[in-house]
Design a protein around this motif. Sequence first.
Motif, short mmCIF file in Angstrom:
data_model
loop_
_atom_site.label_atom_id
_atom_site.label_comp_id
_atom_site.label_asym_id
_atom_site.label_seq_id
_atom_site.Cartn_x
_atom_site.Cartn_y
_atom_site.Cartn_z
N LYS A 103 -39.87 50.89 -7.54
CA LYS A 103 -40.05 49.79 -8.50
C LYS A 103 -40.99 50.23 -9.61
O LYS A 103 -41.98 50.92 -9.35
CB LYS A 103 -40.62 48.56 -7.80
CG LYS A 103 -40.65 47.37 -8.72
CD LYS A 103 -41.01 46.08 -8.02
CE LYS A 103 -40.99 44.98 -9.09
NZ LYS A 103 -41.53 43.74 -8.63
N CYS A 104 -40.67 49.81 -10.82
CA CYS A 104 -41.56 50.12 -11.93
C CYS A 104 -42.60 49.01 -12.07
O CYS A 104 -42.22 47.85 -12.27
CB CYS A 104 -40.75 50.24 -13.22
SG CYS A 104 -41.82 50.37 -14.66
N CYS A 209 -40.86 55.75 -15.28
CA CYS A 209 -39.73 54.81 -15.36
C CYS A 209 -38.85 55.19 -16.56
O CYS A 209 -39.36 55.41 -17.66
CB CYS A 209 -40.28 53.40 -15.55
SG CYS A 209 -39.02 52.21 -15.99
N LEU A 216 -43.68 55.34 -11.54
CA LEU A 216 -42.91 54.55 -10.56
C LEU A 216 -43.63 54.44 -9.23
O LEU A 216 -44.38 55.35 -8.84
CB LEU A 216 -41.55 55.21 -10.33
CG LEU A 216 -40.58 55.14 -11.49
CD1 LEU A 216 -39.37 56.05 -11.22
CD2 LEU A 216 -40.10 53.70 -11.72
#
Length: 543
Positions: A103-104, A209, A216
């Motif tokens: 996930k960013c 990202c 990230l």
Amino acid sequence: MSDQPKSMDEIMALCKRRGFIFQASEIYGGIQGFWDYGPLGAQLKKNLRDAWWDDVVMTGCRGQAGPDGQPIRIVPVDSCIIQNPKVWEASGHLAGFADPMRKCPGCGHFVRADHLWDLLAESSVWFNDLIQVFDPHTGGIDSPRLLQWAKSKGKRLAPNLALVRQPEVTLSWLATRVQGQPGVPPDMKELTRYIATEQLHETGLQEPCPRCGAPLGEPAPFKLMFESYAGLTQDEDNKVYLRPETAQGIFINYKNVLDSTRVKVPFGIAQTGKAFRNEVTPRNFTFRSREFEQMEIEFFCHPDESRKWYEFWRDWRMNWWESLGLAGVNLQLREHDADELAHYAKTGAGTSDIEYRFPFTAPGFGELEGVADRTDFDLRQHMEHSGAKLEYFDQERNERYLPHVIEPSAGLDRGVLAAICEAFTPDPDRPSKVYMKFHPRLSPIKAAVFPLVKKDGMPEVGEKLRAELVRRFGRLGSIDFDEKQSIGKRYARMDEAGCPFCFTIDGDTMQDQTVTVRHRDTLAQDRIALDAVLAYLGEKLGL
Ligand code: ATP
């Protein structure tokens, strides 16, 4: 032929313009990872599915003998998309069917961990802009230019990239740690990790990202199965899953098939149907979709014979794709390395992919079909989880055993996409500038009938011929009939649709009962007797 990959933008534009493939829910702005087939695409897809069904199921590998010298026996099933969730527990999908996701923290975007470098190269705006700034002559590092980029374009394109937020600090890491060598192209992965890292000692090297450049997060599994509920209450007890593959519907019916038919090991069960995967990064047109169709065979054999059946299926499936017009140079068979083997595949058991060189993977290849020796993994799992006895008593050998399974698992949508990419042939000399060189078996339009002008009895002769062709070939694809526009425009339309033969009725037809056959690929025009058209087309379609 040119070595340049064909343009995916042009292929997608033709697919939309001519009604092969549309974005799903297009009038509402679309929905990512879902595609609809238009009139030509639906027929093309059916033709490929039918070719598989006829060649595999109906004729048992086109009547070829297996490695044991016997005819190949395959029977079909058609199982449900939703099954008892215990099926997915047994198959391992509930516990393990997940992609590693990152996930960013900057923009909330999710990135599939194993696709990061491809995504940066293929679709990251900031990355593609920044690589222009790296200088191959100095080994990539040109600090003043990087600083300038960070303070100008970088702010807009990658606001969360360490190089943009703390340019001086990040560049000082880069200068001390990475020794660029003049004349040596930069190692982009290493450089990218440095420019994504603000606090080297605390965090170690980061990866950015593709959208905003922020470092990230750690990879975490992301479940790929779509969930729903069957029943009135939407609680855990009623939770169900949309199948992520058609294979399990075969395994759970294996005993039913044995008990209800006279098949004996070795034999196969085949099924085509929809599968659903909540892919993290659906992309490359229909190649990676969230809803797609599979064509799968589970072939059950004695454990000692799995190797020869594996080799048989691997080679036969490869030849099958070739026989449908996918050129040899664009197809490859790739045996998996030991570290790629799936959880079910035993060491030493064969697993290979049949791959096609799509324009978006070129010069690399993308998977069309996997052929795997799944051993007895699935039957054993279902036997243990369900308690059903799935062992097979082999009367000829007087032996009880759990069969091993060879699985050729093909993607129908990927097959259609490969057929479209292969067929797409630019030709600046034609009015249409491009033609679709489908194998006649796959062509959605099998033939066209064109009265040259709309008078002098030509439409009537054409209409009669069309009706005869529809009666004979209509179940295989459509027969186009067009009496408007110039003949050149009509041919151009058929070229874009991939129609292999056009039959034109003209003034001579009325005199000598002959028609012109116009060949899509060579543009040759022959004259044949009107009453020979049916036999002619039948022969060309391989009937
Ligand atoms: P990939 O590595 O590309 O995700 P996979 O190895 O997970 O594919 P399998 O589980 O072996 O794929 O599925 C068998 C076939 O189903 C693949 O060869 C492919 O043709 C097709 N397929 C799998 N996932 C997709 C998808 N998301 N969209 C379209 N076709 C797919």
